[in-house]
Design a protein around this motif. Structure first.
Motif, short mmCIF file in Angstrom:
data_model
loop_
_atom_site.label_atom_id
_atom_site.label_comp_id
_atom_site.label_asym_id
_atom_site.label_seq_id
_atom_site.Cartn_x
_atom_site.Cartn_y
_atom_site.Cartn_z
N THR A 44 4.13 3.14 8.41
CA THR A 44 4.67 1.90 7.86
C THR A 44 5.51 1.17 8.90
N MET A 45 6.29 1.90 9.64
CA MET A 45 7.17 1.32 10.65
C MET A 45 6.39 0.59 11.74
N GLY A 46 5.20 1.08 12.06
CA GLY A 46 4.45 0.50 13.16
C GLY A 46 3.30 -0.40 12.76
N GLU A 47 3.10 -0.63 11.47
CA GLU A 47 1.96 -1.43 11.02
C GLU A 47 2.12 -2.90 11.43
N PHE A 48 0.99 -3.52 11.81
CA PHE A 48 1.01 -4.90 12.27
C PHE A 48 0.13 -5.83 11.42
N GLY A 49 -1.15 -5.51 11.31
CA GLY A 49 -2.10 -6.44 10.71
C GLY A 49 -1.79 -6.83 9.28
N VAL A 50 -1.53 -5.84 8.43
CA VAL A 50 -1.30 -6.11 7.01
C VAL A 50 0.00 -6.90 6.82
N VAL A 51 1.07 -6.47 7.48
CA VAL A 51 2.36 -7.14 7.29
C VAL A 51 2.34 -8.55 7.88
N MET A 52 1.52 -8.75 8.91
CA MET A 52 1.41 -10.09 9.50
C MET A 52 0.73 -11.03 8.52
N MET A 53 -0.32 -10.56 7.85
CA MET A 53 -1.08 -11.41 6.94
C MET A 53 -0.31 -11.71 5.68
N ILE A 54 0.31 -10.72 5.08
CA ILE A 54 0.96 -10.89 3.78
C ILE A 54 2.40 -11.34 3.90
N GLY A 55 3.05 -11.03 5.04
CA GLY A 55 4.47 -11.33 5.17
C GLY A 55 4.81 -12.44 6.14
N VAL A 80 9.36 -7.92 10.85
CA VAL A 80 9.60 -6.53 11.23
C VAL A 80 9.32 -6.38 12.72
N ALA A 81 9.65 -5.22 13.27
CA ALA A 81 9.62 -5.04 14.73
C ALA A 81 8.24 -5.24 15.33
N SER A 82 7.20 -4.75 14.65
CA SER A 82 5.86 -4.88 15.21
C SER A 82 5.44 -6.34 15.34
N PRO A 113 -10.24 -2.50 8.62
CA PRO A 113 -9.33 -3.25 9.51
C PRO A 113 -8.14 -3.78 8.73
N PRO A 114 -6.92 -3.60 9.24
CA PRO A 114 -5.72 -4.06 8.52
C PRO A 114 -5.77 -5.53 8.16
N SER A 115 -6.35 -6.34 9.03
CA SER A 115 -6.42 -7.78 8.76
C SER A 115 -7.28 -8.08 7.54
N ALA A 133 2.15 -4.23 0.03
CA ALA A 133 1.06 -4.09 1.00
C ALA A 133 1.18 -2.78 1.78
N SER A 134 2.40 -2.42 2.15
CA SER A 134 2.63 -1.18 2.91
C SER A 134 2.31 0.05 2.08
N ILE A 135 2.59 -0.01 0.78
CA ILE A 135 2.26 1.11 -0.11
C ILE A 135 0.75 1.34 -0.13
N ILE A 136 -0.01 0.26 -0.24
CA ILE A 136 -1.47 0.38 -0.27
C ILE A 136 -2.00 0.90 1.06
N PHE A 137 -1.49 0.34 2.16
CA PHE A 137 -2.06 0.69 3.46
C PHE A 137 -1.62 2.07 3.94
N SER A 138 -0.47 2.55 3.50
CA SER A 138 0.01 3.87 3.91
C SER A 138 -0.33 4.96 2.90
N LEU A 139 -1.00 4.59 1.82
CA LEU A 139 -1.30 5.55 0.76
C LEU A 139 -2.01 6.81 1.25
N PRO A 140 -3.06 6.72 2.06
CA PRO A 140 -3.73 7.96 2.49
C PRO A 140 -2.87 8.85 3.36
N PHE A 141 -1.90 8.27 4.07
CA PHE A 141 -1.03 9.07 4.93
C PHE A 141 -0.05 9.92 4.11
N MET A 142 0.16 9.53 2.86
CA MET A 142 0.99 10.32 1.96
C MET A 142 0.13 11.30 1.16
#
Length: 223
Positions: free
Chosen positions: A159-170, A179-181, A57-59, A97-106
């Motif tokens: 990365t553009m649509g992520e919510f949980g991680v960016v909400m917690m850390i940012g 960010v937009a989300s 879970p992103p949170s 945080a986005s690098i870690i959470f989007s790592l598998p997508f790359m």
């Protein structure tokens, strides 16, 4: 007329996605190459750690990043004291945080593309005396254009649509971490459905355009 705060938030969202994708590309090429062409102990453990954000879970990830990089911890205090760097409620923290959470997508599309390379091409390159680095840039990457585009497109969109991680850390600091989300959530809380719709519809259109271009480009590159 579009609200200036809307444009600022949208720009920050695209900036975060671009920087994250750019950094992830180099990390992804390195890790995908290792996973595809080398054998080493605990390889399965590395793959598990890379793919953990797919099921975690992103949170949860955001919570531990928030705790780990706060100034109350050794790491957070060390970064603040010696590098004057704070990764909590800052844009730099969002990128990390986005690098870690989007790592598998790359990594996953790159690894799949690398693994599909004809071994004869690699053997021919090595026979001609080319190094592994030269082979990577002259043989592997040119033959993985579809995989590279897929990896970058998916990482950018995620990365553009992520919510949980960016909400917690940012959090949601206007002009810095909002960010937009996150803005959609904030506008809904204040019952500003018009602006929330602008954010949501813009993300929808951008995501649709990215995926559509992904299918067209892959179809063209595979022919």
């Amino acid at each position: 007329m579009l609200d200036p705060s809307f444009l600022q938030t949208l720009f920050l969202t695209l900036k975060l996605a671009f920087i994250t994708t750019f950094i992830l590309f180099f990390i992804g090429v390195f890790l995908a190459y290792i996973l595809s062409f080398t054998r080493f102990p605990f390889k399965a453990l590395l793959q598990t750690c890379i793919n953990l954000p797919l099921v975690l879970p992103p949170s949860v990830l955001g919570f531990y990043l928030l705790i780990g990089f706060s100034t109350n911890t050794f790491l957070g205090e060390f970064l603040q004291k010696y590098f004057h760097l704070s990764l909590v409620f800052t844009f730099e923290g969002l990128v990390f945080a986005s690098i870690i959470f989007s790592l598998p997508f790359m990594i996953n599309p790159l690894q799949s593309a690398f693994s599909s390379i004809n071994q004869n091409l690699l053997d021919a390159s090595y026979t001609l005396g080319k190094s592994k680095i030269t082979t990577l840039f002259r043989v592997i990457l040119p033959n993985c254009k579809a995989g590279i585009f897929s990896a970058c497109a998916m990482s950018f969109a995620h990365t553009m649509g992520e919510f949980g991680v960016v909400m917690m850390i940012g959090g949601h600091k206007q002009g810095e971490t909002l960010v937009a989300s996150i803005a959609i959530y904030d506008e809904l809380e204040t019952l500003n459905y018009t602006l929330a719709h602008q954010y949501a519809f813009t993300l929808f259109i951008l995501s649709f355009a990215i995926l559509l271009s992904l299918y067209f480009v892959n179809k063209k590159l595979n022919f």
